[in-house]
Design a protein around this motif. Structure first.
Motif, PDB file in Angstrom:
ATOM      1  N   PRO A 270       0.784  -1.240   0.000  1.00  8.68           N
ATOM      2  CA  PRO A 270       0.000   0.000   0.000  1.00  8.68           C
ATOM      3  C   PRO A 270       0.812   1.285   0.000  1.00  8.68           C
ATOM      4  O   PRO A 270       0.269   2.336  -0.337  1.00  8.68           O
ATOM      5  CB  PRO A 270      -0.838  -0.120   1.272  1.00  8.68           C
ATOM      6  N   HIS A 271       2.085   1.246   0.373  1.00  9.30           N
ATOM      7  CA  HIS A 271       2.886   2.471   0.281  1.00  9.30           C
ATOM      8  C   HIS A 271       3.388   2.710  -1.135  1.00  9.30           C
ATOM      9  O   HIS A 271       3.883   3.795  -1.443  1.00  9.30           O
ATOM     10  CB  HIS A 271       4.070   2.428   1.268  1.00  9.30           C
ATOM     11  N   GLN A 272       3.259   1.700  -1.997  1.00 12.73           N
ATOM     12  CA  GLN A 272       3.619   1.825  -3.408  1.00 12.73           C
ATOM     13  C   GLN A 272       2.380   1.631  -4.266  1.00 12.73           C
ATOM     14  O   GLN A 272       2.430   1.055  -5.346  1.00 12.73           O
ATOM     15  CB  GLN A 272       4.684   0.786  -3.774  1.00 12.73           C
ATOM     16  N   ALA A 273       1.255   2.135  -3.783  1.00 11.89           N
ATOM     17  CA  ALA A 273      -0.054   1.775  -4.303  1.00 11.89           C
ATOM     18  C   ALA A 273      -0.244   2.180  -5.760  1.00 11.89           C
ATOM     19  O   ALA A 273       0.067   3.295  -6.153  1.00 11.89           O
ATOM     20  CB  ALA A 273      -1.132   2.432  -3.449  1.00 11.89           C
ATOM     21  N   GLU A 274      -0.752   1.227  -6.526  1.00 11.38           N
ATOM     22  CA  GLU A 274      -1.219   1.471  -7.879  1.00 11.38           C
ATOM     23  C   GLU A 274      -2.533   0.740  -8.047  1.00 11.38           C
ATOM     24  O   GLU A 274      -2.560  -0.481  -7.954  1.00 11.38           O
ATOM     25  CB  GLU A 274      -0.204   0.971  -8.902  1.00 11.38           C
ATOM     26  N   PRO A 275      -3.642   1.407  -8.293  1.00  9.01           N
ATOM     27  CA  PRO A 275      -3.779   2.869  -8.264  1.00  9.01           C
ATOM     28  C   PRO A 275      -3.826   3.381  -6.823  1.00  9.01           C
ATOM     29  O   PRO A 275      -4.000   2.616  -5.888  1.00  9.01           O
ATOM     30  CB  PRO A 275      -5.119   3.104  -8.955  1.00  9.01           C
ATOM     31  N   GLY A 276      -3.702   4.705  -6.678  1.00  4.73           N
ATOM     32  CA  GLY A 276      -3.792   5.327  -5.367  1.00  4.73           C
ATOM     33  C   GLY A 276      -5.232   5.555  -4.985  1.00  4.73           C
ATOM     34  O   GLY A 276      -6.152   5.144  -5.700  1.00  4.73           O
ATOM     35  N   PRO A 277      -5.438   6.155  -3.841  1.00  7.81           N
ATOM     36  CA  PRO A 277      -4.416   6.780  -3.004  1.00  7.81           C
ATOM     37  C   PRO A 277      -3.632   5.764  -2.177  1.00  7.81           C
ATOM     38  O   PRO A 277      -4.184   4.773  -1.707  1.00  7.81           O
ATOM     39  CB  PRO A 277      -5.225   7.710  -2.095  1.00  7.81           C
ATOM     40  N   ALA A 278      -2.331   6.051  -2.019  1.00  6.57           N
ATOM     41  CA  ALA A 278      -1.485   5.246  -1.142  1.00  6.57           C
ATOM     42  C   ALA A 278      -1.745   5.646   0.312  1.00  6.57           C
ATOM     43  O   ALA A 278      -2.416   6.638   0.591  1.00  6.57           O
ATOM     44  CB  ALA A 278      -0.012   5.462  -1.497  1.00  6.57           C
ATOM     45  N   ILE A 279      -1.213   4.850   1.228  1.00  9.31           N
ATOM     46  CA  ILE A 279      -1.314   5.169   2.656  1.00  9.31           C
ATOM     47  C   ILE A 279       0.067   5.058   3.284  1.00  9.31           C
ATOM     48  O   ILE A 279       1.007   4.540   2.669  1.00  9.31           O
ATOM     49  CB  ILE A 279      -2.298   4.234   3.389  1.00  9.31           C
ATOM     50  N   ASP A 280       0.186   5.527   4.502  1.00 10.95           N
ATOM     51  CA  ASP A 280       1.414   5.349   5.277  1.00 10.95           C
ATOM     52  C   ASP A 280       1.396   3.937   5.848  1.00 10.95           C
ATOM     53  O   ASP A 280       1.108   3.717   7.027  1.00 10.95           O
ATOM     54  CB  ASP A 280       1.511   6.405   6.373  1.00 10.95           C
ATOM     55  N   PHE A 281       1.687   2.987   4.973  1.00 10.44           N
ATOM     56  CA  PHE A 281       1.607   1.578   5.352  1.00 10.44           C
ATOM     57  C   PHE A 281       2.606   1.234   6.442  1.00 10.44           C
ATOM     58  O   PHE A 281       2.329   0.408   7.322  1.00 10.44           O
ATOM     59  CB  PHE A 281       1.837   0.710   4.115  1.00 10.44           C
ATOM     60  N   HIS A 282       3.783   1.853   6.407  1.00  6.27           N
ATOM     61  CA  HIS A 282       4.785   1.569   7.432  1.00  6.27           C
ATOM     62  C   HIS A 282       4.219   1.848   8.826  1.00  6.27           C
ATOM     63  O   HIS A 282       4.432   1.066   9.764  1.00  6.27           O
ATOM     64  CB  HIS A 282       6.031   2.421   7.204  1.00  6.27           C
ATOM     65  N   ALA A 283       3.505   2.953   8.960  1.00  6.38           N
ATOM     66  CA  ALA A 283       2.939   3.290  10.263  1.00  6.38           C
ATOM     67  C   ALA A 283       1.911   2.266  10.706  1.00  6.38           C
ATOM     68  O   ALA A 283       1.838   1.907  11.890  1.00  6.38           O
ATOM     69  CB  ALA A 283       2.315   4.691  10.221  1.00  6.38           C
ATOM     70  N   GLU A 284       1.097   1.759   9.766  1.00  7.17           N
ATOM     71  CA  GLU A 284       0.117   0.722  10.103  1.00  7.17           C
ATOM     72  C   GLU A 284       0.820  -0.534  10.609  1.00  7.17           C
ATOM     73  O   GLU A 284       0.395  -1.152  11.596  1.00  7.17           O
ATOM     74  CB  GLU A 284      -0.738   0.387   8.875  1.00  7.17           C
ATOM     75  N   VAL A 285       1.891  -0.917   9.921  1.00  3.86           N
ATOM     76  CA  VAL A 285       2.620  -2.135  10.289  1.00  3.86           C
ATOM     77  C   VAL A 285       3.276  -1.962  11.658  1.00  3.86           C
ATOM     78  O   VAL A 285       3.189  -2.850  12.529  1.00  3.86           O
ATOM     79  CB  VAL A 285       3.662  -2.473   9.211  1.00  3.86           C
TER      80      VAL A 285
END
Length: 505
Positions: A270-285
């Motif tokens: 999700p931090h490299q999302a295609e299509p977007g919008p992306a999210i701050d996936f690192h923070a979720e993890v």
């Protein structure tokens, strides 16, 4: 999230009990921070080249947040020793248990381990969790499944997904045909390379030998015993990814802390999302692992059971970069807020029908040799333009369609649509393809979701039964899980065909 410098160990050997060595890359937290929990990604995609840039985008961030992040090549892949004989083989899972135990004993690890992975690494994260290694305390699984037969790239609805199975087998053959890095493995690299090329099997041969849901597919399908998983699970998916239904099934089946997150994404992190919008996936993890590996109250358990992107209409091809919609949440899943609505459907057919009869009594003839599905894009989408589906009008015109009148109010769907039909065939085997489309006022038809059913699997996937030609059967076709908002003035369309080329053979 703390932002502290990390240390990269470009190569580390992990010794296994049988003498095999697995190759690892490790990102350690800032010097002097003391032992930390370890996060493991365990995949066959060559840490030194194929996924190196992507790995750094993920694991360096985890190290900055105070974790020891570890990326390991499976046995028989990349720089690791040995042969990889298939996906998710028992040897792979047993090796994973050993790796976790080894990580927990390292001086830079505090004894707690989490697993994270997308696709292959999401699969084996769940599968290894079901083996209950003592140090494994939590899992983040992305774009994976609990059922290897139901919705991987081999079969769906009992139909052969040749557009994915054959290229995927070829891709893995090519990966396995690459040599290890001589600078890492030493003078024996050439001998190892030649042996790997000579002795690694062509996976598709085994996959084609198992066309029903037998013991081969049940192995590694954690839905066979959800109770075996005792580590908390954060399950992540995307609506453009055919694995997204597993998120819903894990929410229903697991008896551990579990949360679901489904965005608009294809088969990507999700931090490299295609299509977007992306999210701050690192923070979720990090929030998930802080809760269960560090024992902090990070708020992860305060989240709703399910958070999803509710997509809205976009012209086919008009959302390649960003898919319009909004985030919604359900406190519980299954949701008590989902209700049934009845819509009248009008039928249109590219085949022949007795127009004087009521729709319910018509016999619509579907031709299994029609070239329907060319606008379907890839079954497994990675966000690239070539893999995305196109306008559905052409395929609709070759199919039998059922379409509502223009809607006078919003209709939002979330979950697994199913379509029940009465069918007969003139031969002992046949298949159905069913698409759910959103039709705009200008007639543009957009794919929402789709499903396949090999009609010999109408009563289950374990023991297919031939059709009796001419006999009528009531069959239910499950579609891929989805969410979608149909707006007033739009129409809901169900399109049915007896072929879906080139996705299904």
């Amino acid at each position: 999230m703390p932002d502290a410098p990390s240390t990269l160990l470009r190569h580390l050997w992990i010794p296994l009990a049988d003498g095999t060595r697995l190759a690892a890359r490790v990102w350690l937290p800032a010097a002097g921070s003391g032992p930390a929990p370890a996060l493991l990604e365990y995949i066959p995609y060559r840490k030194n080249d194929a996924t190196a840039a992507r790995d750094n985008s993920l694991h360096a961030r985890f190290a900055e947040a105070g974790y020891a992040a570890v990326r390991v090549d499976l046995r028989g892949s990349g720089d690791s020793d040995g042969l990889m004989l298939d996906e998710y083989a028992q040897q792979e899972l047993a090796d994973g248990v050993e790796v976790i135990d080894w990580l927990a004993r390292q001086p830079w690890c505090d004894g707690n381990v989490g697993m994270i992975g997308k696709s292959w690494g999401g699969f084996n994260g769940l599968q290894i969790a079901a083996l209950r290694p003592a140090a494994l305390k939590a899992v983040v699984t992305v774009c994976s499944t609990d059922d290897r037969y139901a919705d991987d790239v081999h079969y769906t609805g009992g139909s052969l997904i040749a557009s994915e199975m054959l290229p995927w087998a070829s891709t893995m053959l090519a990966y396995n045909a690459r040599p290890a890095d001589p600078a890492v493995v030493g003078d024996g690299w050439r001998e190892q390379w030649l042996r790997r090329m000579a002795d690694t099997p062509v996976y598709v041969e085994e996959w084609l030998r198992h066309q029903a849901r037998d013991a081969y597919w049940k192995h590694g399908s954690v839905c066979e015993d959800f109770g075996a998983i005792q580590a908390p699970v954060l399950a992540v998916g995307g609506w453009y990814d055919p694995y997204c239904g597993a998120v819903l099934r894990l929410l229903e089946g697991l008896d551990v802390p579990v949360r679901g997150l489904v965005g608009p994404w294809a088969h990507t992190y999700p931090h490299q999302a295609e299509p977007g919008p992306a999210i701050d996936f690192h923070a979720e993890v990090v929030r998930w692992f802080d809760q269960f590996l560090r024992g902090r109250d990070s708020g992860a358990l305060d989240d709703p059971a399910l958070r999803v992107w509710m997509p809205e209409w976009a012209a086919p091809g008009g959302d390649r970069e960003v898919r319009p919609g909004r985030w919604v949440a359900e406190q519980n899943w299954p949701s008590p807020r989902i209700e049934r609505r009845a819509y009248a459907l009008g039928g249109e057919s590219a085949g022949t029908a007795a127009a004087s009869d009521p729709l319910r009594e018509r016999a619509v003839h579907l031709d299994s040799t029609r070239t329907i599905g060319t606008a379907g894009g890839s079954w497994l989408q990675f966000g690239d333009a070539a893999g995305q589906f196109g306008p559905q009008g052409g395929d609709d015109g070759l199919s039998h369609t059922f379409t509502t009148a223009p809607l006078d109010e919003d209709a939002e769907i979330l979950g697994v649509p199913t379509v029940t039909l009465r069918v007969s065939a003139d031969r002992p085997d046949a298949q159905l393809a069913v698409r759910l489309n959103d039709v705009a006022p200008d007639g543009s038809s957009r794919l929402v979701t789709r499903g396949l059913l090999n009609l010999t699997h109408r009563d289950g996937h374990e023991e297919p039964q031939a059709l009796e030609p001419g006999r009528a059967y009531d069959v239910t076709v499950p579609l891929v899980a989805t969410a979608h908002s149909f707006t007033p003035g739009h129409r809901i369309r169900v399109a049915v065909s007896a072929s879906y080329w080139p996705l299904a053979w």
